[in-house]
Design a protein around this motif. Structure first.
Motif, mmCIF file in Angstrom:
data_model
loop_
_atom_site.group_PDB
_atom_site.id
_atom_site.type_symbol
_atom_site.label_atom_id
_atom_site.label_comp_id
_atom_site.label_asym_id
_atom_site.label_seq_id
_atom_site.Cartn_x
_atom_site.Cartn_y
_atom_site.Cartn_z
ATOM 1 N N GLU A 83 28.159 -47.396 15.943
ATOM 2 C CA GLU A 83 29.168 -47.353 17.005
ATOM 3 C C GLU A 83 29.678 -48.756 17.338
ATOM 4 O O GLU A 83 30.875 -48.946 17.571
ATOM 5 N N LEU A 84 28.781 -49.747 17.364
ATOM 6 C CA LEU A 84 29.218 -51.124 17.595
ATOM 7 C C LEU A 84 30.123 -51.591 16.464
ATOM 8 O O LEU A 84 31.163 -52.206 16.705
ATOM 9 N N ALA A 85 29.752 -51.307 15.220
ATOM 10 C CA ALA A 85 30.570 -51.729 14.080
ATOM 11 C C ALA A 85 31.966 -51.121 14.140
ATOM 12 O O ALA A 85 32.959 -51.791 13.848
ATOM 13 N N LYS A 86 32.049 -49.851 14.526
ATOM 14 C CA LYS A 86 33.362 -49.200 14.663
ATOM 15 C C LYS A 86 34.200 -49.902 15.729
ATOM 16 O O LYS A 86 35.375 -50.208 15.509
ATOM 17 N N GLU A 87 33.580 -50.146 16.868
ATOM 18 C CA GLU A 87 34.304 -50.808 17.960
ATOM 19 C C GLU A 87 34.678 -52.240 17.578
ATOM 20 O O GLU A 87 35.789 -52.699 17.847
ATOM 21 N N TRP A 88 33.758 -52.938 16.940
ATOM 22 C CA TRP A 88 33.966 -54.318 16.533
ATOM 23 C C TRP A 88 35.167 -54.412 15.592
ATOM 24 O O TRP A 88 35.979 -55.313 15.683
ATOM 25 N N ARG A 92 40.893 -54.739 19.640
ATOM 26 C CA ARG A 92 41.764 -55.893 19.464
ATOM 27 C C ARG A 92 41.066 -57.220 19.767
ATOM 28 O O ARG A 92 41.266 -58.214 19.073
ATOM 29 N N TYR A 93 40.249 -57.239 20.801
ATOM 30 C CA TYR A 93 39.526 -58.450 21.179
ATOM 31 C C TYR A 93 38.320 -58.684 20.270
ATOM 32 O O TYR A 93 38.123 -59.773 19.730
ATOM 33 N N LEU A 94 37.505 -57.664 20.088
ATOM 34 C CA LEU A 94 36.254 -57.820 19.343
ATOM 35 C C LEU A 94 36.469 -58.180 17.877
ATOM 36 O O LEU A 94 35.678 -58.927 17.308
ATOM 37 N N ARG A 95 37.512 -57.658 17.254
ATOM 38 C CA ARG A 95 37.687 -57.897 15.812
ATOM 39 C C ARG A 95 37.917 -59.357 15.459
ATOM 40 O O ARG A 95 37.821 -59.746 14.312
ATOM 41 N N HIS A 96 38.210 -60.181 16.470
ATOM 42 C CA HIS A 96 38.398 -61.607 16.221
ATOM 43 C C HIS A 96 37.123 -62.426 16.423
ATOM 44 O O HIS A 96 37.122 -63.635 16.217
ATOM 45 N N LEU A 97 36.051 -61.757 16.812
ATOM 46 C CA LEU A 97 34.788 -62.462 17.031
ATOM 47 C C LEU A 97 34.140 -62.774 15.683
ATOM 48 O O LEU A 97 34.069 -61.918 14.805
ATOM 49 N N GLU A 98 33.683 -64.004 15.533
ATOM 50 C CA GLU A 98 33.097 -64.467 14.283
ATOM 51 C C GLU A 98 31.590 -64.609 14.433
ATOM 52 O O GLU A 98 31.096 -65.636 14.885
ATOM 53 N N ALA A 99 30.887 -63.556 14.039
ATOM 54 C CA ALA A 99 29.429 -63.564 14.142
ATOM 55 C C ALA A 99 28.864 -62.450 13.278
ATOM 56 O O ALA A 99 29.595 -61.569 12.822
ATOM 57 N N MET A 100 27.570 -62.517 13.059
ATOM 58 C CA MET A 100 26.831 -61.458 12.377
ATOM 59 C C MET A 100 25.533 -61.244 13.140
ATOM 60 O O MET A 100 25.049 -62.136 13.837
ATOM 61 N N ILE A 101 24.972 -60.055 12.958
ATOM 62 C CA ILE A 101 23.724 -59.706 13.639
ATOM 63 C C ILE A 101 22.771 -59.077 12.631
ATOM 64 O O ILE A 101 23.195 -58.273 11.799
ATOM 65 N N ILE A 102 21.509 -59.442 12.725
ATOM 66 C CA ILE A 102 20.440 -58.684 12.073
ATOM 67 C C ILE A 102 19.696 -57.990 13.208
ATOM 68 O O ILE A 102 19.338 -58.639 14.202
ATOM 69 N N ALA A 103 19.508 -56.695 13.072
ATOM 70 C CA ALA A 103 18.783 -55.937 14.096
ATOM 71 C C ALA A 103 17.711 -55.100 13.416
ATOM 72 O O ALA A 103 17.930 -54.547 12.335
ATOM 73 N N SER A 113 28.209 -56.589 10.566
ATOM 74 C CA SER A 113 29.260 -57.595 10.469
ATOM 75 C C SER A 113 30.547 -57.076 11.078
ATOM 76 O O SER A 113 30.726 -55.869 11.277
ATOM 77 N N GLY A 114 31.471 -57.987 11.331
ATOM 78 C CA GLY A 114 32.753 -57.645 11.925
ATOM 79 C C GLY A 114 33.676 -56.881 11.014
ATOM 80 O O GLY A 114 34.726 -56.408 11.443
ATOM 81 N N ASN A 115 33.329 -56.750 9.752
ATOM 82 C CA ASN A 115 34.141 -55.958 8.832
ATOM 83 C C ASN A 115 33.802 -54.482 8.919
ATOM 84 O O ASN A 115 34.286 -53.690 8.129
ATOM 85 N N GLY A 116 32.944 -54.125 9.843
ATOM 86 C CA GLY A 116 32.567 -52.735 10.016
ATOM 87 C C GLY A 116 31.364 -52.334 9.188
ATOM 88 O O GLY A 116 31.053 -51.155 9.083
ATOM 89 N N GLU A 117 30.680 -53.303 8.614
ATOM 90 C CA GLU A 117 29.526 -52.988 7.779
ATOM 91 C C GLU A 117 28.250 -52.873 8.598
ATOM 92 O O GLU A 117 28.000 -53.671 9.488
ATOM 93 N N VAL A 118 27.476 -51.861 8.256
ATOM 94 C CA VAL A 118 26.115 -51.709 8.743
ATOM 95 C C VAL A 118 25.300 -51.483 7.480
ATOM 96 O O VAL A 118 25.374 -50.439 6.862
#
Length: 182
Positions: A83-88, A92-103, A113-118
């Motif tokens: 769900e976060l990846a979809k929103e990311w 409009r705002y989130l898709r410009h954020l430059e970061a990655m997460i390991i959870a 990642s911001g490309n919608g990958e999980v």
């Protein structure tokens, strides 16, 4: 100039899942701004570990969003991550954020990642950030060829990355979750 300089590595082995991160924040190509940042955190009553890499404000924003999604989906890390990846990707705002997460939780290890990958790695080893490739290589070798625990492998892999990558230091934060018996 952008702030950068992070290495996060995660290992899932045996009854443990571990996430380790270095403490360096680099400004531009030459200046270490901070050497003791904490980029690995526990979420959802300590049952989830997350490590962040990328622009500091962006990564912290996404970490807060992930924590909210985990709460919303009652601890279901995979569902919260999707769900976060979809929103990311679509916001409009989130898709410009430059970061990655390991959870990671006791059952799953994911890269977001911001490309919608999980992505759930096949071998239980993942790494992101400036020194990610170094830490990933070291962690894979340690997992395959030693009897180290997940926590020991993650810490040692990060120490090896710090010897090679100028954007990685050896001020390590390590969090480990012991997996419950199935």
């Amino acid at each position: 100039m952008k702030m950068k300089g992070t290495t996060i590595v995660a290992v899932k082995k045996g009854k443990q899942v571990a996430v380790a991160g270095d403490g360096q924040i680099t400004f531009g190509d030459k200046t270490v701004m901070k050497g003791s940042a904490r980029k690995v955190r526990r979420l959802y009553q300590g049952k989830v570990i997350a490590g962040i890499a990328g622009s500091v404000a962006d990564a912290l924003t996404l970490l807060d969003k992930l924590e909210s999604k985990i709460q919303e989906y009652r601890g279901n890390l995979l569902r919260a991550s999707v769900e976060l990846a979809k929103e990311w990707r679509t916001d409009r705002y989130l898709r410009h954020l430059e970061a990655m997460i390991i959870a990671a939780d006791q059952d799953q290890l994911l890269i977001l990642s911001g490309n919608g990958e999980v992505i759930e790695p096949d071998d239980g080893v993942a790494a992101i950030g400036s020194g990610g490739a170094y830490a990933l290589s070291a962690a894979r070798a340690l997992v395959r060829h030693t009897d180290l625990s997940a926590g020991e492998a993650a810490k040692n892999a990060l120490e090896i990355a710090a010897e090679i990558c100028v954007y990685t230091n050896n001020h390590i934060t390590l969090e480990v979750i012991e997996r419950a018996e199935l």
